[in-house]
Design an enzyme around this catalytic site. Structure first.
Site, PDB file in Angstrom:
ATOM      1  N   LYS A 181     -43.754  31.113 -78.999  1.00 39.13           N
ATOM      2  CA  LYS A 181     -42.747  31.333 -80.030  1.00 39.13           C
ATOM      3  C   LYS A 181     -43.410  31.613 -81.373  1.00 39.13           C
ATOM      4  CE  LYS A 181     -38.720  31.517 -81.929  1.00 39.13           C
ATOM      5  NZ  LYS A 181     -37.853  32.677 -81.670  1.00 39.13           N
TER       6      LYS A 181
ATOM      7  N   SER B 242     -49.050  56.710 -89.637  1.00 32.57           N
ATOM      8  CA  SER B 242     -48.552  55.587 -88.855  1.00 32.57           C
ATOM      9  C   SER B 242     -47.083  55.819 -88.477  1.00 32.57           C
ATOM     10  CB  SER B 242     -48.744  54.286 -89.635  1.00 32.57           C
ATOM     11  OG  SER B 242     -48.591  53.168 -88.798  1.00 32.57           O
TER      12      SER B 242
END
Length: 360
Positions: free
Chosen positions: A244, A192
């Site tokens: 948000k 990763s």
């Protein structure tokens, strides 16, 4: 009754002594922590050639014996063999003026050997070692000679937060952009975010059973909304901006929030693949960017690694033709910071142990 009073007095003394001891230990720990915080940052440079040379001399002396060792030393220094008939001892002879006395492979004034700088990076979830890495890279760039010097990074990381590993990869990119040949050596794992860092290198060297790949993005979050609802606990979440907050721990998650969160994961994945295509354009991203990981030999066949060998073998071979300098930057950390990092490391190991990774 008198026995109880004596026992109570004894117990009070013991408790008092233990409390006093704990107070002293706490005060000592505080003083020690403050003294460490006041220590200046330190840049350490170690020549690995000297380490290999000491190892070679120790083994040679043990294997060949002192007599052979002295004979080899005389030959290397250009001293003649001792002649018992003339009563002369080789130790009293002086080397010939035109005989070189340098050891093979050591520095000489008329020929400067190549320099190879060695860095070590061990990553956690937050890539906290990036603070040292950025200083080590800066130190190398103050003296490194473009198109002449090399850098080897011994990397071990299972990945972590996207911004943290993006910064770590950018630090390695500084070396490449400065015209230095960059090699990343992976002995155990570069997955990763760890592989994102490795991909910056001109060459990736991996051990046969090192884990590489895991080119994907993952996120998981617990949700306690139903448990709070059963206990008549309301959580109010107020935001300004449509997205948000997408998913929350305490509030009720919606399908719209889940959809947006998946979009954000896909965007991060696309950026990851774009980054890889920039530095390793030969990769078949449709095949390798699936989130899977592969062992060294498999990764080599798929183009994720360029060579199969350990970092020890790589450094030992290069030490015969170049000067190896190990660069380490240390910065004192507060006691609270060290405790936090230790706890994060424990949690990370527990989470990894629950995963599908094969164990021997």
């Amino acid at each position: 009754m008198e026995l109880l009073q004596e026992y109570g007095l004894f117990l009070a003394k013991v408790v008092t002594a233990v409390v006093a001891l704990l107070v002293l230990m706490g005060a000592f720990a505080g003083v020690l922590a403050r003294s460490r915080e006041k220590r200046p940052d330190r840049l350490t440079v170690r020549k690995l050639n000297d380490r290999y040379r000491r190892m070679e001399k120790t083994i040679r002396h043990a294997v060949e014996g002192s007599a052979n060792w002295r004979a080899r030393l005389r030959k290397k220094l250009g001293w003649p063999r001792g002649d018992s008939s003339s009563g002369k001892d080789a130790s009293s002879e002086t080397p010939k003026p035109d005989t070189p006395t340098e050891h093979p492979g050591e520095d000489s004034d008329d020929q400067e050997r190549p320099r190879v700088y060695v860095l070590h990076f061990t990553g956690d979830i937050r890539a906290s070692s990036v603070d040292s890495l950025r200083e080590e890279v800066t130190a190398i760039l103050t003296l490194a000679r473009p198109e002449q010097d090399r850098v080897i990074v011994c990397l071990e990381s299972p990945g972590g937060l996207v911004p943290s590993y993006g910064l770590a990869a950018s630090q390695l990119a500084r070396l490449r952009e400065a015209g230095l040949d960059l090699t990343v050596a992976v002995d155990r794992v570069a997955a990763s975010g760890g592989y994102m860092m490795a991909a910056v290198a001109h060459r990736i060297v991996a051990a046969p059973f090192a884990v590489l790949g895991s080119i994907g993005v993952v996120a998981q979050i617990p949700n306690l909304h139903r448990w709070l609802e059963r206990h008549d606990i309301d959580v109010e979440l107020l935001t300004a901006g449509e997205h948000k907050r997408t998913l929350t721990v305490l509030g009720e998650n919606t399908d719209e929030g889940r959809r947006k969160f998946r979009e954000q994961l896909e965007e991060a994945h696309d950026l990851f693949k774009t980054f890889l295509s920039r530095y390793r354009p030969s990769l078949d991203l449709e095949k390798v960017a699936t989130g899977e990981h592969w062992y060294g030999e498999q990764a080599h066949e798929m183009g994720l690694a360029d060579e199969l060998r350990t970092s020890d073998d790589l450094l030992l071979e290069i030490s015969r033709e170049a000067d190896l300098f190990e660069i380490t930057y240390t910065r004192p950390q507060r006691l609270s910071r060290r405790i936090t990092l230790a706890m994060e490391s424990i949690v990370e190991r527990v989470l990894r142990a629950q995963g599908p990774e094969a164990r021997l």
